[in-house]
Design an enzyme around this catalytic site. Sequence first.
Site, mmCIF file in Angstrom:
data_model
loop_
_atom_site.group_PDB
_atom_site.id
_atom_site.type_symbol
_atom_site.label_atom_id
_atom_site.label_comp_id
_atom_site.label_asym_id
_atom_site.label_seq_id
_atom_site.Cartn_x
_atom_site.Cartn_y
_atom_site.Cartn_z
ATOM 1 N N ILE A 33 37.026 -3.064 -86.358
ATOM 2 C CA ILE A 33 38.002 -2.879 -87.932
ATOM 3 C C ILE A 33 38.305 -4.619 -88.021
ATOM 4 O O ILE A 33 38.426 -5.188 -88.729
ATOM 5 C CB ILE A 33 38.838 -2.023 -87.582
ATOM 6 C CG1 ILE A 33 39.422 -1.905 -89.461
ATOM 7 C CG2 ILE A 33 40.167 -2.751 -87.283
ATOM 8 C CD1 ILE A 33 40.684 -0.841 -89.727
ATOM 9 N N GLN A 95 44.055 -8.899 -74.290
ATOM 10 C CA GLN A 95 43.962 -7.016 -74.812
ATOM 11 C C GLN A 95 45.335 -6.870 -75.530
ATOM 12 O O GLN A 95 46.437 -7.196 -75.227
ATOM 13 C CB GLN A 95 44.266 -6.174 -72.744
ATOM 14 C CG GLN A 95 44.102 -5.001 -73.571
ATOM 15 C CD GLN A 95 43.835 -4.559 -71.923
ATOM 16 O OE1 GLN A 95 44.413 -4.018 -71.108
ATOM 17 N NE2 GLN A 95 43.358 -2.914 -71.900
ATOM 18 N N HIS A 101 38.367 -1.073 -73.008
ATOM 19 C CA HIS A 101 37.283 -1.486 -74.839
ATOM 20 C C HIS A 101 36.537 -2.391 -73.860
ATOM 21 O O HIS A 101 36.738 -3.405 -73.857
ATOM 22 C CB HIS A 101 37.773 -1.031 -75.962
ATOM 23 C CG HIS A 101 38.954 -2.392 -76.372
ATOM 24 N ND1 HIS A 101 40.472 -2.063 -75.511
ATOM 25 C CD2 HIS A 101 39.281 -3.293 -77.050
ATOM 26 C CE1 HIS A 101 40.900 -3.076 -75.653
ATOM 27 N NE2 HIS A 101 40.290 -4.295 -76.946
ATOM 28 N N HIS A 103 33.577 -6.109 -75.977
ATOM 29 C CA HIS A 103 33.981 -5.776 -77.252
ATOM 30 C C HIS A 103 32.370 -6.231 -77.282
ATOM 31 O O HIS A 103 31.700 -6.832 -76.568
ATOM 32 C CB HIS A 103 34.607 -7.524 -77.439
ATOM 33 C CG HIS A 103 35.731 -7.286 -77.484
ATOM 34 N ND1 HIS A 103 35.955 -6.959 -78.436
ATOM 35 C CD2 HIS A 103 36.822 -7.243 -76.860
ATOM 36 C CE1 HIS A 103 37.475 -6.914 -78.342
ATOM 37 N NE2 HIS A 103 38.195 -6.768 -77.322
#
Lengths: 137, 137
Positions: A33, A95, A101, A103
């Site tokens: 986002i 983090q 996750h 990237h």
Amino acid sequence: MYKESCIFCRIVRKEAPSSIIYEDDDVLAFMDIRPVSEGHTLVISKRHYENIYDVPRTIICKIYEIVKRVAIALRETIKPDGISIVQQNGAAANQDIFHIHVHLIPRYDGQKMRFGEANSIPREKLDLVAKKIKSAL
Amino acid sequence: MYKESCIFCRIVRKEAPSSIIYEDDDVLAFMDIRPVSEGHTLVISKRHYENIYDVPRTIICKIYEIVKRVAIALRETIKPDGISIVQQNGAAANQDIFHIHVHLIPRYDGQKMRFGEANSIPREKLDLVAKKIKSAL
């Protein structure tokens, strides 16, 4: 393996909005986002693991298989000069969400990567980028 | 799958020096000669692939399985506050050696990661760090 307070767990359950480009039983890929550059994608484990120390071997494989597929799709659609693939473990490593996750950050000649400094962008814009990348997956 | 001019291919063949912490048929892990911080490790495919676009699925799995094991060993021995795991694709993404490699970079609270700015350090020092990490693998 679900943490009420975790935004990525809520995205996995579709309780929070996201612009998804890939989904299977174990892995989800969606647009960051706050993209460092257009096409900035996150690949996550659906189950809640904090970081690489905790993720089972089989899930690591599944995550990075999808990372590879997304990298190729980014190359075909967003056409960056390069891609940085980054997975941060711990606040000291920047983090921010404590749900593993990876990237994928499209990179361009002569441009530095300014990690964690970007602003969030509107959902409609993210959805359009997601649609483009998804078409090549 | 061997490129004469590639320094990592030469390391794989033991034609160039390195401080190895792990080796099997497909994967090699050794100390970065210009560590961003102590314990900075590289995990590579033994065969020469330029980057993630080219590496077969099975080799990606093997690389990241070892990345996980090295991350845990770094946590136990070097005891950083965090670890950045970075894989660069293309010169625009600061890839310097065009043979796929994954960086594990120990991180500390309040310290920025200065990628590609470090100096090379003496082999004896790298060997000592390698020995320590290897003991926990």
